[in-house]
Design a protein around this motif. Structure first.
Motif, PDB file in Angstrom:
ATOM      1  N   ASP A  18       0.789  24.707 -22.424  1.00  0.00           N
ATOM      2  CA  ASP A  18       1.780  25.462 -23.023  1.00  0.00           C
ATOM      3  C   ASP A  18       3.128  24.493 -23.528  1.00  0.00           C
ATOM      4  O   ASP A  18       3.145  23.330 -23.016  1.00  0.00           O
ATOM      5  CB  ASP A  18       2.483  26.248 -21.840  1.00  0.00           C
ATOM      6  CG  ASP A  18       1.763  27.592 -21.730  1.00  0.00           C
ATOM      7  OD1 ASP A  18       0.673  27.794 -22.188  1.00  0.00           O
ATOM      8  OD2 ASP A  18       2.420  28.498 -21.043  1.00  0.00           O
ATOM      9  N   VAL A  21       6.106  21.803 -21.584  1.00  0.00           N
ATOM     10  CA  VAL A  21       5.795  21.439 -20.149  1.00  0.00           C
ATOM     11  C   VAL A  21       5.838  19.730 -20.155  1.00  0.00           C
ATOM     12  O   VAL A  21       5.920  19.270 -18.742  1.00  0.00           O
ATOM     13  CB  VAL A  21       4.326  22.089 -20.139  1.00  0.00           C
ATOM     14  CG1 VAL A  21       3.918  23.284 -19.764  1.00  0.00           C
ATOM     15  CG2 VAL A  21       3.311  21.198 -20.859  1.00  0.00           C
ATOM     16  N   TYR A  90       0.604  21.652 -17.064  1.00  0.00           N
ATOM     17  CA  TYR A  90       1.579  22.721 -16.849  1.00  0.00           C
ATOM     18  C   TYR A  90       2.729  21.942 -16.283  1.00  0.00           C
ATOM     19  O   TYR A  90       2.880  20.845 -15.872  1.00  0.00           O
ATOM     20  CB  TYR A  90       0.999  23.882 -15.783  1.00  0.00           C
ATOM     21  CG  TYR A  90       0.762  23.331 -14.322  1.00  0.00           C
ATOM     22  CD1 TYR A  90      -0.458  22.490 -14.131  1.00  0.00           C
ATOM     23  CD2 TYR A  90       1.782  23.482 -13.372  1.00  0.00           C
ATOM     24  CE1 TYR A  90      -0.537  22.090 -12.792  1.00  0.00           C
ATOM     25  CE2 TYR A  90       1.514  22.960 -12.072  1.00  0.00           C
ATOM     26  CZ  TYR A  90       0.488  22.312 -11.835  1.00  0.00           C
ATOM     27  OH  TYR A  90       0.290  21.782 -10.496  1.00  0.00           O
ATOM     28  N   ASP A  91       3.814  22.760 -15.926  1.00  0.00           N
ATOM     29  CA  ASP A  91       5.295  22.477 -15.649  1.00  0.00           C
ATOM     30  C   ASP A  91       5.303  23.085 -14.258  1.00  0.00           C
ATOM     31  O   ASP A  91       5.253  24.222 -14.060  1.00  0.00           O
ATOM     32  CB  ASP A  91       6.338  23.010 -16.664  1.00  0.00           C
ATOM     33  CG  ASP A  91       7.836  22.887 -16.380  1.00  0.00           C
ATOM     34  OD1 ASP A  91       8.018  22.534 -14.931  1.00  0.00           O
ATOM     35  OD2 ASP A  91       8.613  23.100 -17.086  1.00  0.00           O
ATOM     36  N   THR A  93       7.647  23.771 -12.510  1.00  0.00           N
ATOM     37  CA  THR A  93       9.021  24.671 -12.396  1.00  0.00           C
ATOM     38  C   THR A  93       8.509  26.050 -13.176  1.00  0.00           C
ATOM     39  O   THR A  93       9.665  26.951 -13.285  1.00  0.00           O
ATOM     40  CB  THR A  93       9.995  23.928 -12.736  1.00  0.00           C
ATOM     41  OG1 THR A  93      10.281  23.902 -14.158  1.00  0.00           O
ATOM     42  CG2 THR A  93      10.488  22.673 -12.128  1.00  0.00           C
ATOM     43  N   LYS A  94       7.487  26.049 -13.942  1.00  0.00           N
ATOM     44  CA  LYS A  94       7.252  27.269 -14.693  1.00  0.00           C
ATOM     45  C   LYS A  94       6.004  27.996 -14.230  1.00  0.00           C
ATOM     46  O   LYS A  94       5.162  27.519 -14.729  1.00  0.00           O
ATOM     47  CB  LYS A  94       7.139  26.822 -16.101  1.00  0.00           C
ATOM     48  CG  LYS A  94       8.541  26.406 -16.742  1.00  0.00           C
ATOM     49  CD  LYS A  94       9.206  27.654 -17.412  1.00  0.00           C
ATOM     50  CE  LYS A  94      11.067  27.434 -17.791  1.00  0.00           C
ATOM     51  NZ  LYS A  94      11.381  25.954 -17.697  1.00  0.00           N
ATOM     52  N   ARG A  95       6.125  29.014 -13.412  1.00  0.00           N
ATOM     53  CA  ARG A  95       4.674  29.582 -13.155  1.00  0.00           C
ATOM     54  C   ARG A  95       3.944  29.839 -14.126  1.00  0.00           C
ATOM     55  O   ARG A  95       2.458  29.767 -14.003  1.00  0.00           O
ATOM     56  CB  ARG A  95       5.141  30.847 -12.047  1.00  0.00           C
ATOM     57  CG  ARG A  95       4.016  31.494 -11.595  1.00  0.00           C
ATOM     58  CD  ARG A  95       3.243  30.675 -10.405  1.00  0.00           C
ATOM     59  NE  ARG A  95       1.964  31.108 -10.181  1.00  0.00           N
ATOM     60  CZ  ARG A  95       1.237  30.787  -8.990  1.00  0.00           C
ATOM     61  NH1 ARG A  95       1.735  29.910  -8.202  1.00  0.00           N
ATOM     62  NH2 ARG A  95      -0.107  31.237  -8.977  1.00  0.00           N
ATOM     63  N   GLN A  96       4.430  30.545 -15.225  1.00  0.00           N
ATOM     64  CA  GLN A  96       3.753  31.173 -16.351  1.00  0.00           C
ATOM     65  C   GLN A  96       2.628  29.836 -17.047  1.00  0.00           C
ATOM     66  O   GLN A  96       1.561  30.103 -17.300  1.00  0.00           O
ATOM     67  CB  GLN A  96       4.536  31.523 -17.347  1.00  0.00           C
ATOM     68  CG  GLN A  96       3.762  32.177 -18.608  1.00  0.00           C
ATOM     69  CD  GLN A  96       4.618  32.891 -19.564  1.00  0.00           C
ATOM     70  OE1 GLN A  96       4.781  33.894 -19.618  1.00  0.00           O
ATOM     71  NE2 GLN A  96       5.655  31.969 -20.526  1.00  0.00           N
ATOM     72  N   SER A  97       3.414  28.623 -17.122  1.00  0.00           N
ATOM     73  CA  SER A  97       2.670  27.708 -17.763  1.00  0.00           C
ATOM     74  C   SER A  97       1.416  27.344 -16.601  1.00  0.00           C
ATOM     75  O   SER A  97       0.267  26.854 -17.128  1.00  0.00           O
ATOM     76  CB  SER A  97       3.430  26.364 -17.770  1.00  0.00           C
ATOM     77  OG  SER A  97       3.726  25.725 -16.569  1.00  0.00           O
ATOM     78  N   LYS A 124       6.837  17.529 -14.424  1.00  0.00           N
ATOM     79  CA  LYS A 124       8.085  17.456 -13.720  1.00  0.00           C
ATOM     80  C   LYS A 124       8.217  17.654 -12.103  1.00  0.00           C
ATOM     81  O   LYS A 124       9.102  18.415 -11.883  1.00  0.00           O
ATOM     82  CB  LYS A 124       8.759  18.901 -14.606  1.00  0.00           C
ATOM     83  CG  LYS A 124       8.671  18.882 -15.997  1.00  0.00           C
ATOM     84  CD  LYS A 124       9.482  19.652 -16.846  1.00  0.00           C
ATOM     85  CE  LYS A 124       9.232  19.881 -18.189  1.00  0.00           C
ATOM     86  NZ  LYS A 124      10.155  20.940 -18.993  1.00  0.00           N
ATOM     87  N   ALA A 132       8.073  25.737  -8.665  1.00  0.00           N
ATOM     88  CA  ALA A 132       7.698  27.352  -8.617  1.00  0.00           C
ATOM     89  C   ALA A 132       6.109  27.209  -8.239  1.00  0.00           C
ATOM     90  O   ALA A 132       5.591  28.401  -8.160  1.00  0.00           O
ATOM     91  CB  ALA A 132       7.992  27.990  -9.969  1.00  0.00           C
TER      92      ALA A 132
END
Ligand code: GDP
Ligand code: MG
Length: 175
Positions: A18, A21, A90-91, A93-97, A124, A132
């Motif tokens: 995404d 990220v 993915y990141d 800290t970002k569940r969606q990613s 990150k 997250a």
């Protein structure tokens, strides 16, 4: 004078995942040991390279960046052509990613060679307070899908070289 060393192999590696990220920063950390604090989504630069030694072979890693084509299915098949390795980022800290990682892996399986070596990257990792996505969730997904896995920080450099070297060594093992 010293003879220029000859490159034994060029390994194309694609970086996907995404937007935001940290793909471009991971690449910048690995190829230039830099982190750019005011980075814009740079358009136009297709890939960066770094030459490394693996098992006494000189390997030029040619690492491709999506440069703003991260919308689902917007990355063209030309991007994947000839890729021997992939990092799906993915990141943490970002569940969606992380939830979108399955789609990116699907994209790879649809467009890239079957033998492509895939590494899942949770970036990150320095943002400890904002995490997250638990490491165990990613590890489980990676094991399920047969992916290598690492958590990185492009900001402080943690694990970035290690992840790339592992990926390049795995590619060297399958070619
Ligand atoms: P891309 O869209 O996936 O290429 O993401 P970028 O590399 O442009 O990074 C997106 C944002 O996340 C930027 O503000 C970066 O400074 C920041 N960023 C990237 N990697 C890290 C990291 O490892 N740690 C932290 N704290 N921020 C990062
Ligand atoms: Mg980018």
């Amino acid at each position: 004078s010293v003879m220029p060393e000859k490159i034994d192999y060029v390994f194309k590696v694609v970086v996907i995942g995404d937007s935001a990220v940290g793909k471009t920063q991971i690449l910048s950390r690995f190829t230039k040991n830099e982190f750019c604090f005011d980075s814009k989504s740079t358009i136009g630069v297709e890939f960066q390279t770094r030459t490394v030694t693996i098992k006494s072979k000189l390997i030029k890693a040619q690492i491709w960046d999506t440069a703003g084509q991260e919308r689902y299915r917007a990355v063209t098949s030309a991007y994947y052509r000839g890729a021997l390795g992939a990092m799906v980022v993915y990141d943490v800290t970002k569940r969606q990613s992380f939830d979108h990682v399955a789609r990116w892996v699907e994209e790879l399986r649809a467009h890239a060679d079957n033998s492509i070596v895939i590494m899942l990257i949770g970036n990150k990792a320095d943002l400890v307070e904002l995490r997250a996505v638990p490491t165990e969730d990613a590890l489980e997904f990676a094991e399920d899908q047969g992916l290598f896995f690492a958590e990185t920080s492009a900001l402080n450099g943690d694990n970035v070289d290690k992840a790339f070297f592992q990926l390049l060594e795995e590619i060297y093992g399958v070619i």
